[in-house]
Design a protein around this motif. Structure first.
Motif, short mmCIF file in Angstrom:
data_model
loop_
_atom_site.label_atom_id
_atom_site.label_comp_id
_atom_site.label_asym_id
_atom_site.label_seq_id
_atom_site.Cartn_x
_atom_site.Cartn_y
_atom_site.Cartn_z
N LYS A 104 0.83 -1.20 0.00
CA LYS A 104 0.00 0.00 0.00
C LYS A 104 0.87 1.25 0.00
O LYS A 104 0.55 2.24 -0.65
CB LYS A 104 -0.93 0.00 1.21
CG LYS A 104 -1.94 1.11 1.21
CD LYS A 104 -2.91 0.99 2.38
CE LYS A 104 -3.93 2.11 2.34
NZ LYS A 104 -4.88 2.02 3.48
N ALA A 105 1.96 1.20 0.75
CA ALA A 105 2.86 2.37 0.83
C ALA A 105 3.63 2.59 -0.46
O ALA A 105 4.16 3.68 -0.68
CB ALA A 105 3.84 2.19 1.99
N THR A 107 2.28 2.02 -3.59
CA THR A 107 1.44 2.28 -4.76
C THR A 107 1.87 3.62 -5.36
O THR A 107 2.44 4.47 -4.67
CB THR A 107 -0.05 2.35 -4.40
OG1 THR A 107 -0.25 3.43 -3.48
CG2 THR A 107 -0.53 1.04 -3.78
N ALA A 110 0.58 6.58 -3.33
CA ALA A 110 1.29 6.84 -2.08
C ALA A 110 2.66 7.47 -2.35
O ALA A 110 3.08 8.40 -1.66
CB ALA A 110 1.44 5.54 -1.29
N GLU A 113 2.21 11.13 -3.39
CA GLU A 113 1.94 12.03 -2.26
C GLU A 113 3.20 12.27 -1.44
O GLU A 113 3.44 13.38 -0.96
CB GLU A 113 0.83 11.44 -1.38
CG GLU A 113 -0.55 11.49 -2.01
CD GLU A 113 -0.98 12.89 -2.41
OE1 GLU A 113 -0.67 13.85 -1.68
OE2 GLU A 113 -1.61 13.03 -3.46
N SER A 114 4.02 11.23 -1.28
CA SER A 114 5.28 11.40 -0.57
C SER A 114 6.22 12.33 -1.34
O SER A 114 6.90 13.18 -0.75
CB SER A 114 5.95 10.03 -0.36
OG SER A 114 7.15 10.16 0.36
#
Length: 401
Positions: A104-105, A107, A110, A113-114
């Motif tokens: 999930k981290a 994808t 993600a 956004e990071s």
């Protein structure tokens, strides 16, 4: 402990309130145990020594009736097979949870956004980069693992944008996609970036160099249409990029001294830019309402305000629109205009915050404030001559005696 062949009838009886808890092993699957509390809560579990342990461990399976007896026996057999195969189901579940969390981290959404939070925020062009990533890239690849995105995926996206007739947007999209993946490669242990070996000139073509400059008639039309909309007039007067003007803060101005100092964080070149304001620019700025820290409010919608201005230009121009022009063309018009009125090229370049070239950039630390002030003042005077030409061809009437 009691051993019994469990049935749905016996399980329903266990759901009744009772004076003490009950625990029963199933005779069909011998390590399957059902437990019932005094309040009638019934649950299934397997009791078995996990691999490498001498103690019995409890492996919960579910609660009745949400988990049926048939499902409980099936799950119990699966747990027992895992244990006999040397796997501890509890450790497997933890590893799966970690893997799901890591997936999930990683994808694309993600990672994007990071990237925005760690790399984009604080940059001069942060807003445009965020918008492009969230509107174009995330809807397309958001739920996919970052490592699964291929060079073909990138080229297909760029081809679609080009086919829609937006080569400039394709260049921007490829540039920001390349920047995002270059940032992600070391942080997410990617073998390579899918943008590697994808050259803009190959998939899009050479980037068109805009040379559009407003002529004197167009300048006059835009100026008249911008009455009550000072953003366009200030762009023509000051030669700034749209974001440099649109994000202006009142604290940057000393209107009494006629000076605007833009900090390096808001300039493309990362250096402070000092603009000696002409009296006309000061007059426009003083007329603006002060409704907050920012000169043009919290958010200035560039495209919306440009469409409104174009509509007013058409109305003034007999319903005819000007040939396509952009906010940035005002900056090019300003710079070309400085040359037209005889401003030295090096001073003209400093007026639009371009650095000096060669060794002069290192050894010549003179600020040329006087020369810049003269250039801005001369351009303002020239601009006024365009938008309000003197009535040379009008003969004043003589008063009757």
């Amino acid at each position: 402990m009691t051993t019994n062949s469990l049935t749905d009838r016996s399980l329903r009886k266990l759901m009744r309130p009772k004076p003490a808890p009950v625990a029963i092993f199933d005779t069909d699957v011998r390590q399957l145990q059902v437990r019932a509390s005094v309040n009638g809560a019934v649950s299934f579990s397997v009791l078995k020594r996990p691999p490498g342990s001498r103690k019995l461990a409890r492996f919960p399976i579910g609660s009745y009736p949400l988990t049926t007896l048939a499902e409980a026996r099936m799950k119990a057999r699966e747990v027992l097979r895992e244990i006999e195969g040397g796997v501890d189901p509890r450790i497997r579940r933890i590893e799966e949870a970690h893997a799901a969390s890591a997936a999930k981290a990683s994808t694309f959404a993600a990672v994007a956004e990071s990237f925005i939070a760690r790399h984009v925020r604080g940059k001069r062009s942060a807003r445009s980069i965020e918008q492009l990533i969230r509107r174009t890239l995330v809807p397309r690849w958001g739920e996919r693992p970052i490592a699964s995105i291929t060079r073909g995926d990138v080229i297909a996206l760029i081809d679609e944008i080009v086919d829609r007739g937006h080569p400039e947007a394709a260049h921007s999209t490829l540039a920001y996609t390349r920047r995002l993946f270059a940032w992600a490669v070391p942080r997410y242990d990617l073998q390579h970036a899918p943008t590697d070996h994808v050259r803009a000139i190959d998939v899009i073509g050479a980037k068109a160099v805009r040379r559009r400059v407003l002529d004197v008639r167009e300048i006059a039309l835009v100026w008249r249409a911008a009455e009550g909309a000072p953003f366009a007039r200030l762009l023509l007067l000051l030669g700034l990029r749209r974001s440099e003007l649109g994000e202006a803060i009142w604290s940057e101005f000393d209107l009494d001294a006629g000076v605007w100092t833009i900090p390096p964080g808001r300039m493309k070149g990362g250096e402070t830019h000092t603009i000696p304001l002409s009296p006309l620019a000061v007059e426009i700025l003083r007329a603006l309402p002060r409704n907050g820290a920012r000169v043009f409010g919290s958010v200035l919608h560039y495209q919306r305000s440009k469409r409104a201005l174009d509509a007013r230009v058409r109305a003034l121009n007999g319903g005819r629109a000007l040939p396509r022009w952009t906010w940035h063309d005002c900056r090019r018009t300003f710079r070309t205009g400085l040359s037209t009125i005889g401003i030295r090229p090096d001073i003209a370049e400093l007026c639009i915050a371009h650095r000096q070239r060669g060794l002069a950039r290192i050894y010549d630390q003179h600020r040329f404030d006087r020369e810049k002030r003269e250039a801005f003042a001369l351009w303002a005077r020239h601009l006024l001559g365009i938008v309000s030409p003197p009535a040379d061809n009008v003969t004043p009437l003589r008063r009757a005696p």
